[in-house]
Design a protein around this motif. Structure first.
Motif, short mmCIF file in Angstrom:
data_model
loop_
_atom_site.label_atom_id
_atom_site.label_comp_id
_atom_site.label_asym_id
_atom_site.label_seq_id
_atom_site.Cartn_x
_atom_site.Cartn_y
_atom_site.Cartn_z
N ARG A 285 0.69 -1.22 0.04
CA ARG A 285 0.02 0.08 -0.13
C ARG A 285 0.76 1.29 0.00
O ARG A 285 0.61 2.26 -0.80
N TRP A 286 1.87 1.25 0.97
CA TRP A 286 2.93 2.32 0.85
C TRP A 286 3.54 2.62 -0.48
O TRP A 286 3.55 3.84 -0.78
N ASP B 103 1.21 4.31 -2.73
CA ASP B 103 0.97 5.71 -2.24
C ASP B 103 2.28 6.41 -2.70
O ASP B 103 2.14 7.78 -3.15
N GLU C 293 1.45 7.26 -6.50
CA GLU C 293 0.55 8.31 -6.47
C GLU C 293 1.18 9.75 -6.04
O GLU C 293 0.96 10.48 -6.81
N THR D 27 -1.19 14.64 -0.67
CA THR D 27 -0.59 13.40 -0.83
C THR D 27 0.79 13.11 -0.20
O THR D 27 1.09 12.42 0.25
N ASP E 270 0.30 12.76 3.46
CA ASP E 270 0.01 11.42 3.90
C ASP E 270 1.13 10.42 3.62
O ASP E 270 1.18 9.44 4.30
N TYR E 271 1.69 10.29 2.40
CA TYR E 271 3.02 9.54 2.26
C TYR E 271 3.91 9.66 3.36
O TYR E 271 4.17 8.80 4.07
#
Length: 152
Positions: free
Chosen positions: A21-22, A25, A28, A56, A59-60
Motif C-alpha cells: 500500500r505504501w 502511495d 501516487e 498526498t 499522507d505519504y
C-alpha cells in the motif's frame, strides 16, 4: 523517479500488504509531483492541484513515520536483525531531516507562499528519501521475507 518506484514494487510487492500500500502511495505521490510540475502556472493560478499534491505528500510522509518504519523496526527486532537495526539508526536521522523540509514546503503552500523553485527542490529530496526507504525495506524486511510470508 517513477521507474525506481516501479522497481521497488517489483522487488517487494506482495511480501507485505502494508508495504504494498505504501509503495502504491509513493507511486501516487510521484504522479502528482510530475503532473503538478508539468502545469504552467500551477503555483500562481491553480491551487487545487497544489493542494492535492500537498495532501498526498503529507499522507505519504505520515504513513512512513507512523506505520512503515515502526513495522520494519518491529520485524527487525523480532527476527534479531541487528544489522538492519543499526542501518535504521543511521538512516532515520537523514529521513527526519528530509521530512522536515517536505513538511516545511507544505506549510509554505498552506500560507500561499509556495514557489516553483521550492517545488523543484522537492524532487531531489523525494528521490533521496525513496532511496533511503528502499534501503530500509531491503535490509529490514527482505532479509527475512520468507519467514514473514510463512507466518502471515
Amino acid at each position: 523517479m517513477l521507474e525506481s518506484c516501479q522497481n521497488a514494487q517489483e522487488r517487494w510487492g506482495g511480501v507485505h500488504k502494508l508495504i504494498d500500500r505504501w509503495l502504491q502511495d509513493r507511486n501516487e505521490l510521484i504522479t502528482a509531483y510530475d503532473t503538478l510540475g508539468a502545469e504552467p502556472g500551477a503555483f500562481s493560478e491553480k491551487r487545487a492541484p497544489l493542494q492535492e499534491f500537498c495532501g498526498t505528500l503529507v499522507d505519504y510522509v505520515s504513513a512512513g513515520h507512523f506505520e512503515i518504519y515502526e513495522q520494519l523496526t518491529s520485524e527487525a527486532k523480532a527476527f534479531h536483525n541487528q544489522r538492519g537495526l543499526e542501518l535504521a539508526d543511521t538512516l532515520y536521522p537523514r529521513i527526519d531531516v528530509i521530512t522536515e523540509k517536505l513538511l516545511a514546503f507544505n506549510d509554505l503552500c498552506d500560507e500561499g507562499k509556495c514557489v516553483a523553485e521550492k517545488f523543484k527542490e522537492l524532487g531531489g529530496l523525494l528521490h533521496e528519501r525513496f532511496e533511503l526507504e528502499d534501503c530500509l525495506i531491503e535490509v529490514l524486511h527482505t532479509a527475512h521475507k520468507e519467514q514473514v510470508v510463512a507466518q502471515a
